[in-house]
Design a protein around this motif. Structure first.
Motif, PDB file in Angstrom:
ATOM      1  N   GLY A 124     -10.579 -27.183 -36.557  1.00 19.44           N
ATOM      2  CA  GLY A 124     -11.185 -28.457 -36.187  1.00 19.44           C
ATOM      3  C   GLY A 124     -12.574 -28.592 -36.756  1.00 19.44           C
ATOM      4  O   GLY A 124     -13.203 -27.602 -37.147  1.00 19.44           O
ATOM      5  N   VAL A 145      -9.610 -36.776 -32.540  1.00 19.82           N
ATOM      6  CA  VAL A 145      -8.890 -36.607 -31.280  1.00 19.82           C
ATOM      7  C   VAL A 145      -9.811 -36.771 -30.072  1.00 19.82           C
ATOM      8  O   VAL A 145      -9.345 -36.999 -28.959  1.00 19.82           O
ATOM      9  CB  VAL A 145      -8.175 -35.238 -31.219  1.00 19.82           C
ATOM     10  CG1 VAL A 145      -7.102 -35.149 -32.296  1.00 19.82           C
ATOM     11  CG2 VAL A 145      -9.157 -34.088 -31.354  1.00 19.82           C
ATOM     12  N   MET A 152      -9.219 -33.296 -36.651  1.00 17.84           N
ATOM     13  CA  MET A 152      -8.344 -32.182 -37.007  1.00 17.84           C
ATOM     14  C   MET A 152      -7.236 -32.684 -37.924  1.00 17.84           C
ATOM     15  O   MET A 152      -6.964 -33.895 -37.989  1.00 17.84           O
ATOM     16  CB  MET A 152      -7.730 -31.558 -35.747  1.00 17.84           C
ATOM     17  CG  MET A 152      -8.721 -31.312 -34.628  1.00 17.84           C
ATOM     18  SD  MET A 152      -7.997 -30.644 -33.099  1.00 17.84           S
ATOM     19  CE  MET A 152      -8.252 -28.894 -33.387  1.00 17.84           C
ATOM     20  N   VAL A 194      -2.452 -30.955 -35.185  1.00 15.81           N
ATOM     21  CA  VAL A 194      -2.487 -31.604 -33.873  1.00 15.81           C
ATOM     22  C   VAL A 194      -1.076 -31.746 -33.309  1.00 15.81           C
ATOM     23  O   VAL A 194      -0.810 -31.421 -32.144  1.00 15.81           O
ATOM     24  CB  VAL A 194      -3.150 -32.993 -33.971  1.00 15.81           C
ATOM     25  CG1 VAL A 194      -2.992 -33.756 -32.653  1.00 15.81           C
ATOM     26  CG2 VAL A 194      -4.631 -32.859 -34.321  1.00 15.81           C
ATOM     27  N   LYS A 219      -0.245 -29.558 -29.355  1.00 12.80           N
ATOM     28  CA  LYS A 219      -0.702 -30.593 -28.427  1.00 12.80           C
ATOM     29  C   LYS A 219      -1.323 -30.028 -27.150  1.00 12.80           C
ATOM     30  O   LYS A 219      -2.271 -30.592 -26.605  1.00 12.80           O
ATOM     31  CB  LYS A 219       0.442 -31.553 -28.104  1.00 12.80           C
ATOM     32  CG  LYS A 219       0.843 -32.415 -29.298  1.00 12.80           C
ATOM     33  CD  LYS A 219       1.667 -33.608 -28.887  1.00 12.80           C
ATOM     34  CE  LYS A 219       1.869 -34.553 -30.065  1.00 12.80           C
ATOM     35  NZ  LYS A 219       2.532 -35.812 -29.675  1.00 12.80           N
ATOM     36  N   THR A 245      -3.055 -27.246 -26.884  1.00 12.86           N
ATOM     37  CA  THR A 245      -4.403 -26.804 -27.242  1.00 12.86           C
ATOM     38  C   THR A 245      -5.341 -27.992 -27.385  1.00 12.86           C
ATOM     39  O   THR A 245      -6.482 -27.970 -26.896  1.00 12.86           O
ATOM     40  CB  THR A 245      -4.373 -26.009 -28.564  1.00 12.86           C
ATOM     41  OG1 THR A 245      -3.556 -24.847 -28.392  1.00 12.86           O
ATOM     42  CG2 THR A 245      -5.767 -25.573 -28.974  1.00 12.86           C
ATOM     43  N   VAL A 246      -4.878 -29.046 -28.040  1.00  9.36           N
ATOM     44  CA  VAL A 246      -5.719 -30.227 -28.237  1.00  9.36           C
ATOM     45  C   VAL A 246      -6.041 -30.894 -26.899  1.00  9.36           C
ATOM     46  O   VAL A 246      -7.168 -31.355 -26.677  1.00  9.36           O
ATOM     47  CB  VAL A 246      -5.042 -31.224 -29.200  1.00  9.36           C
ATOM     48  CG1 VAL A 246      -5.928 -32.457 -29.400  1.00  9.36           C
ATOM     49  CG2 VAL A 246      -4.774 -30.563 -30.560  1.00  9.36           C
ATOM     50  N   PHE A 272      -5.075 -37.831 -26.242  1.00 14.11           N
ATOM     51  CA  PHE A 272      -5.539 -36.627 -25.552  1.00 14.11           C
ATOM     52  C   PHE A 272      -6.721 -36.877 -24.616  1.00 14.11           C
ATOM     53  O   PHE A 272      -7.032 -36.027 -23.789  1.00 14.11           O
ATOM     54  CB  PHE A 272      -5.903 -35.560 -26.581  1.00 14.11           C
ATOM     55  CG  PHE A 272      -4.760 -35.216 -27.487  1.00 14.11           C
ATOM     56  CD1 PHE A 272      -3.729 -34.405 -27.058  1.00 14.11           C
ATOM     57  CD2 PHE A 272      -4.691 -35.756 -28.776  1.00 14.11           C
ATOM     58  CE1 PHE A 272      -2.653 -34.107 -27.886  1.00 14.11           C
ATOM     59  CE2 PHE A 272      -3.621 -35.464 -29.619  1.00 14.11           C
ATOM     60  CZ  PHE A 272      -2.601 -34.647 -29.170  1.00 14.11           C
TER      61      PHE A 272
END
Length: 363
Positions: free
Chosen positions: A105, A126, A251, A256, A260, A262-263, A353
């Protein structure tokens, strides 16, 4: 006494030994592959998000303050994600680290997502940290009489953090909007902080675009004055014709889509920080940051720099509705890539997100 006759392995024993060696090799290779996947953050795990490397276009710049503040507040840890923050002097270098795959990122300006799409790279914001650039065009004290506005940039050397950076983009827009061609002035990469201040004082540049706390340092030293102020939404509307979303976590879209969980964790951590910032004083925020981020100006001057920049930040990480179109219009003014390619701004950001991040009890 006769020496014992050596035992010759049977065919079955030989096959068994070879199989054992092959199995050992497969297991070793599997272990190495697993380590590589973990290091690159290639998949989400059930118990946590693993390690994520984020490159920042200048960790000590106030425009990117939420990155380090999130770490100092412990919010990354709370979300179960191990974030390693790295730094480059300019956003364009942070962008390069993402494109090359060195990091997962980047905390940098949203406008890079449009520029990259025009070059065939798909990245997206994001978490939108800011709704205004947070930048300031300053003019040196020596050149103040001859530079009253962007229309006076002709023949001048103008400081930017790096060529191809967002300060470079915005400087070009101001010049073109002022009636000049980009070939009529010279952008000079001088970084930020003391290198920018020295360039202004020594006459290497007559004006330039920079951020806090460099701006406050320049004013304190009486080395220059403000020419165009983009630290607030009103300043952005006046100079750029609308809100100009800037600092963001962006990112690679493919990464991504494959990570998902983690984001989501990263988004929750950042949005929690934005809410914390909105409910605390500049002094509270300054006290949380590393002392060396003050760039030698002291805690009080740094707190003032934070105060000057607070209006630029969002409180929820959501992209301003008209922001992407403003950025596209600004970049299309001077960037041949965007003039010749129809960039789909809907693919340059997502609110997926951040819109489901509920406030926690201690926000």
């Amino acid at each position: 006494m006769r020496a014992p006759t050596p035992r010759i392995p049977t065919r079955r024993a030989t096959r068994a030994a070879r199989a054992a060696v092959a199995l050992t090799g497969v297991l070793a290779l599997t272990a190495l592959t697993g380590c590589a996947d973990h290091a690159s953050g290639s998949s989400d795990s059930a118990g946590g998000a693993g390690k994520v490397k984020i490159m920042v276009g200048g960790l000590d710049k106030v425009i990117y303050l939420p990155a380090m503040l999130t770490q100092r507040l412990g919010y990354f840890k709370d979300e179960g994600v191990d974030v390693q923050l790295l730094t480059e002097s300019a956003g364009v270098q942070a962008e390069t680290a993402l494109v090359s795959g060195d990091v997962q990122g980047t905390v940098g300006f949203y406008d890079h997502t449009l520029d990259l799409q025009a070059k065939g790279k798909q990245v997206e914001s994001v978490v939108q940290l800011a709704q205004a650039p947070g930048e300031v065009e300053v003019v040196s004290t020596k050149a103040a009489d001859e530079i009253k506005g962007p229309e006076d940039f002709k023949g001048k050397k103008l400081g930017v953090t790096g060529l191809g950076s967002s300060t470079d983009f915005l400087t070009k827009y101001l010049a073109v909007h002022g009636g000049l061609k980009t070939s009529e002035f010279t952008p000079v990469a001088v970084g930020a902080g003391q290198t920018f201040v020295s360039a202004l004082q020594q006459g290497s540049i007559q004006a330039g675009m920079t951020t806090e706390p460099t701006v406050s340092t320049i004013l304190d030293k009486k080395a220059g004055s403000v020419l165009v102020d983009l630290r607030t939404p009103d300043g952005s509307r006046a100079a750029l014709g609308g809100l100009y979303p800037s600092s963001s976590l962006y990112m690679n879209t493919a990464w991504v889509n494959g990570h998902k969980d983690t984001v989501h964790r990263l988004a929750r951590a950042f949005v929690r920080t934005l809410r914390w910032m909105a409910s605390h004083t500049p002094e509270d925020i300054a006290a949380k940051m590393p002392a060396d981020y003050q760039q030698g100006g002291g805690r009080a001057l740094y707190a003032q720099a934070v105060k000057n920049s607070l209006p630029m930040f969002t409180t929820d990480g959501v992209m301003p509705p008209d922001g992407p179109s403003t950025v596209k219009r600004v970049l299309s003014t001077f960037d041949p890539n965007l003039q010749n390619v129809d960039v789909d701004v809907e693919k340059t950001y997502t609110t997926e997100f951040v819109k489901d991040t509920a406030p926690s009890s201690d926000d």
